[in-house]
Design a protein around this motif. Structure first.
Motif, PDB file in Angstrom:
ATOM      1  N   GLY A 233     -46.959   2.358   1.778  1.00 20.60           N
ATOM      2  CA  GLY A 233     -46.674   3.588   2.504  1.00 20.60           C
ATOM      3  C   GLY A 233     -47.581   3.765   3.702  1.00 20.60           C
ATOM      4  N   LYS A 234     -48.842   3.421   3.561  1.00 26.29           N
ATOM      5  CA  LYS A 234     -49.788   3.561   4.661  1.00 26.29           C
ATOM      6  C   LYS A 234     -49.464   2.573   5.775  1.00 26.29           C
ATOM      7  CE  LYS A 234     -53.074   4.895   1.139  1.00 26.29           C
ATOM      8  NZ  LYS A 234     -51.952   5.035   0.192  1.00 26.29           N
ATOM      9  N   LEU A 235     -49.104   1.351   5.391  1.00 25.27           N
ATOM     10  CA  LEU A 235     -48.712   0.360   6.396  1.00 25.27           C
ATOM     11  C   LEU A 235     -47.432   0.782   7.109  1.00 25.27           C
ATOM     12  CD1 LEU A 235     -49.473  -2.964   4.467  1.00 25.27           C
ATOM     13  CD2 LEU A 235     -50.816  -1.889   6.278  1.00 25.27           C
ATOM     14  N   PHE A 236     -46.501   1.377   6.362  1.00 28.87           N
ATOM     15  CA  PHE A 236     -45.255   1.859   6.966  1.00 28.87           C
ATOM     16  C   PHE A 236     -45.541   2.845   8.096  1.00 28.87           C
ATOM     17  CE2 PHE A 236     -42.137   5.289   7.213  1.00 28.87           C
ATOM     18  CZ  PHE A 236     -40.967   4.592   7.478  1.00 28.87           C
ATOM     19  N   LEU A 237     -46.482   3.758   7.880  1.00 24.93           N
ATOM     20  CA  LEU A 237     -46.786   4.771   8.891  1.00 24.93           C
ATOM     21  C   LEU A 237     -47.409   4.142  10.135  1.00 24.93           C
ATOM     22  CD1 LEU A 237     -48.167   7.564   6.548  1.00 24.93           C
ATOM     23  CD2 LEU A 237     -46.030   7.628   7.844  1.00 24.93           C
TER      24      LEU A 237
ATOM     25  N   PHE B 112     -43.106   5.606  -1.599  1.00 27.96           N
ATOM     26  CA  PHE B 112     -44.056   4.537  -1.927  1.00 27.96           C
ATOM     27  C   PHE B 112     -45.161   4.960  -2.882  1.00 27.96           C
ATOM     28  CE2 PHE B 112     -42.449   3.668   2.400  1.00 27.96           C
ATOM     29  CZ  PHE B 112     -41.913   2.402   2.214  1.00 27.96           C
ATOM     30  N   GLY B 113     -45.209   6.255  -3.237  1.00 25.46           N
ATOM     31  CA  GLY B 113     -46.327   6.714  -4.049  1.00 25.46           C
ATOM     32  C   GLY B 113     -47.623   6.630  -3.269  1.00 25.46           C
ATOM     33  N   LEU B 114     -48.689   6.201  -3.916  1.00 25.49           N
ATOM     34  CA  LEU B 114     -49.997   6.079  -3.266  1.00 25.49           C
ATOM     35  C   LEU B 114     -50.340   4.628  -2.941  1.00 25.49           C
ATOM     36  CD1 LEU B 114     -52.026   8.635  -5.420  1.00 25.49           C
ATOM     37  CD2 LEU B 114     -50.758   9.036  -3.301  1.00 25.49           C
TER      38      LEU B 114
ATOM     39  N   ALA C  15     -51.984  10.209   3.482  1.00 23.36           N
ATOM     40  CA  ALA C  15     -50.895  10.021   2.520  1.00 23.36           C
ATOM     41  C   ALA C  15     -51.422   9.455   1.206  1.00 23.36           C
ATOM     42  CB  ALA C  15     -49.834   9.092   3.118  1.00 23.36           C
ATOM     43  N   GLY C  16     -52.524   9.988   0.723  1.00 25.61           N
ATOM     44  CA  GLY C  16     -53.015   9.627  -0.599  1.00 25.61           C
ATOM     45  C   GLY C  16     -53.797   8.341  -0.669  1.00 25.61           C
TER      46      GLY C  16
END
Length: 259
Positions: A132-136, A126-128, A208-209
Motif C-alpha cells: 500500500g505504501k509503495l502504491f501511494l 492492502f491493510g498495513l 497509511a499505517g
C-alpha cells in the motif's frame, strides 16, 4: 568582455556563493533567537539546539537508521516502479495516436487526485503492508513522468523520424535511438520533479499505517508532544530530499549533456 566587466562578474559570483553559504546558518541563528526570546512558546517552537539534542537522542536510540532505511526503501522502489511505467506508457501515448486516445483522457482525470486522498482506500485494499505504501509513492511519481515523456515524444523533430523511416530503420530501433533520445531532455525534467514528489508522497504512504519510517516517527513524536523530534524529523526529510534532488541533477547534467 572587458576586464572591468569580468571583475564585476567574478565579484558577483563570489558574493552569490558567500550569501548561499551563510543563508542556512543565518536562518538557524534567527530561529534560535526567536525561540529563546519568549516571543513564541518554546515547547511548540523549540530552538535548533533543542532539535539537535532530540535528533542525537533519536540516533543513539538506534531507531534513526531503521527509520531512514524504511523511508529510503519506499521512496526508491516506488520511484523506480513509477518512472519505469511512466516512461513506457508515455512513449506509447506520445508516439501512437490510438493509444493516446485510449489512455490519455483517463490519465488526465486520475492525475490531479493527490496520493493522500487514497490513504483510506489503500488501508482497506492492502491493510498495513508495504504494498500500500509503495502504491501511494508510485501513484505520485507515475503521472509526472508519464506526462513529461508524453510531451517529450510529441516534441521530437518529425524530420528525424521521417528520415529514419526513409532509411528503413526498424520500429524498435527508432523508438530507442531516435524517439527516446529526442524526448530525453523532457523526461529528465519529469524525473527530477518526480524525485521531489516521491518524498511528498512518502508522507501519505507512512500515514497509511507504518511501523517505521521518518514520517512515522514524526507522527509518534507529535502524539507525545515531542516537538524537538518533530522538527528534527522534518529537517531530516528535507535534507534527504535536497540531497536526492542535487544528486539527480548532477547525474542528469552529465548524462544528458546535449540538452
Amino acid at each position: 568582455m572587458s576586464t572591468g566587466g569580468h571583475n564585476r562578474a567574478t565579484t558577483a559570483g563570489r558574493l552569490s556563493v558567500l550569501v548561499g553559504a551563510l543563508s542556512v546558518p543565518a536562518f538557524v541563528g534567527v530561529w534560535e533567537l526567536i525561540a529563546r526570546s519568549r516571543i513564541v512558546n518554546a515547547v511548540l517552537f523549540p530552538p535548533p539546539s533543542t532539535v539537535a539534542v532530540a535528533v542525537l537522542d533519536w540516533i543513539h536510540s538506534g531507531q534513526f537508521f531503521g527509520d531512514l532505511w524504511a523511508s529510503l526503501f519506499r521512496v526508491t522502489v516506488g520511484f523506480l516502479i513509477g518512472t519505469t511505467g511512466g516512461i513506457m506508457l508515455g512513449m506509447l501515448t506520445g508516439r501512437f495516436r490510438l493509444v493516446s486516445s485510449l489512455l490519455s483522457p483517463l490519465f488526465h482525470i486520475l492525475r490531479p487526485i493527490p496520493p493522500i486522498a487514497f490513504v483510506p482506500i489503500v488501508i482497506l485494499w492492502f491493510g498495513l503492508s508495504e504494498a500500500g505504501k509503495l502504491f501511494l509513492v508510485v501513484w505520485g511519481v507515475f503521472f509526472t513522468v508519464w506526462l513529461a515523456t508524453h510531451i517529450g515524444v510529441q516534441k521530437v523533430d518529425r524530420g528525424l523520424v521521417r528520415a529514419a523511416l526513409m532509411l528503413g530503420t526498424p520500429r524498435r530501433q527508432m523508438l530507442s535511438e531516435i524517439i527516446l533520445l529526442g524526448a530525453l531532455p523532457y523526461i529528465v525534467v519529469g524525473l527530477r520533479t518526480a524525485v521531489s514528489i516521491s518524498f511528498y508522497t512518502l508522507v501519505a504512504a507512512e500515514l497509511a499505517g507504518a511501523f517505521a519510517g521518518i514520517v512515522y516517527r514524526i507522527e509518534i513524536a507529535q502524539q507525545n508532544m515531542q516537538t524537538g523530534q518533530v522538527m528534527g524529523g522534518l529537517a531530516a526529510l528535507g535534507l534527504l530530499s535536497f540531497v536526492a534532488d542535487r544528486s539527480f541533477a548532477a547525474i542528469a547534467e552529465r548524462a544528458v549533456w546535449w540538452r
